[in-house]
Motif scaffolding. Sequence first.
Motif, PDB file in Angstrom:
ATOM      1  N   THR A  17     -46.917 -66.345 -77.530  1.00  0.00           N
ATOM      2  CA  THR A  17     -46.618 -66.462 -76.191  1.00  0.00           C
ATOM      3  C   THR A  17     -45.588 -65.552 -76.046  1.00  0.00           C
ATOM      4  OG1 THR A  17     -45.396 -68.329 -76.461  1.00  0.00           O
ATOM      5  CG2 THR A  17     -47.518 -68.609 -75.534  1.00  0.00           C
ATOM      6  N   ASP A  58     -45.572 -62.990 -69.434  1.00  0.00           N
ATOM      7  CA  ASP A  58     -46.387 -63.857 -68.768  1.00  0.00           C
ATOM      8  C   ASP A  58     -47.541 -63.223 -68.522  1.00  0.00           C
ATOM      9  OD1 ASP A  58     -44.985 -65.962 -69.736  1.00  0.00           O
ATOM     10  OD2 ASP A  58     -43.872 -66.246 -68.028  1.00  0.00           O
ATOM     11  N   ARG A  60     -52.089 -61.832 -70.475  1.00  0.00           N
ATOM     12  CA  ARG A  60     -52.872 -63.101 -70.703  1.00  0.00           C
ATOM     13  C   ARG A  60     -54.277 -62.802 -70.748  1.00  0.00           C
ATOM     14  NH1 ARG A  60     -50.648 -63.019 -65.309  1.00  0.00           N
ATOM     15  NH2 ARG A  60     -52.040 -62.893 -63.770  1.00  0.00           N
ATOM     16  N   GLY A  90     -53.772 -66.164 -75.426  1.00  0.00           N
ATOM     17  CA  GLY A  90     -54.996 -66.123 -74.363  1.00  0.00           C
ATOM     18  C   GLY A  90     -55.905 -64.937 -74.522  1.00  0.00           C
TER      19      GLY A  90
END
Length: 202
Positions: free
Chosen positions: A70, A89, A92, A155
Motif C-alpha cells: 500500500t 492511494d 489502486r 489492489g
Amino acid sequence: DRDVRQRERARRAGFYPSVLERLRQRPDVEAASLTVGLAFTGFTSQVIEVPGRTLPPQLSGSDAFVNVVTADYFKTVGTRIVRGRAFTDADRAGSAPVAIIDETMASSIWPNEDAIGKCFRAEGHACAEIVGIAADARHFRLREKPSPSFYIPFGQDSRLGGVTLLVRPRGGASEVMAAVKQELIALDPTITFVDAGLLQIG
C-alpha cells in the motif's frame, strides 16, 4: 455458496482500508501499510519481460522478486525512494498500472538510461509504468547480494495472498502493538486472535 464467498471477499476488501485509516489517525503510529512479502520470511518471484529489449543474464530465468504494498509501505519500512515517487492511494484497482523497481533492477535492465517512465510486464499483467526507483532492500538475510525486485500497488494484483499489516510506532512497540490488536477487534468483532511480532527494519 458463491454468493457467500463473494460477500466475504467484499468484506475483507473493505476491512483493510478501514484498518489503515484508523491507524493513520493514531498519534502513536508514525506509518502503517499492508504488504504481501515480508522481509526474512519469504518472497514470490515473477517472470518479467520488457517490450523491445532482451533481458541481461543477471536476471537469471528472467524473473524478479515482487511485492504488493500500500501507499505508505516505503515510509513504514524505511526504504528510500531514490528517484521518482512512492505509491499513493490513487494507485489502486482500475487505475493505470504502475510499478516501483529497485536500484538493482534499474541498473540491470536500463544501465545507461533513466528507468522512470519505462514499462515492463510481469506474469499476466499489462505493461506497468515505472514511477519510482527504491533503494535495494534485503529479502532473506542481513548480508546478501541485491536481487532485482519490483513493487505493485495493493489492489492492482489480487492473485498474491498472505497479507501482513506493518506498523511503525512513535512510542514503545509493545504499547502500540496492544493498541493495534484492539483496533482490529473493534473493526471486526469476529476476530478472536491476532498474531503480532516485532520486525527490526533499521
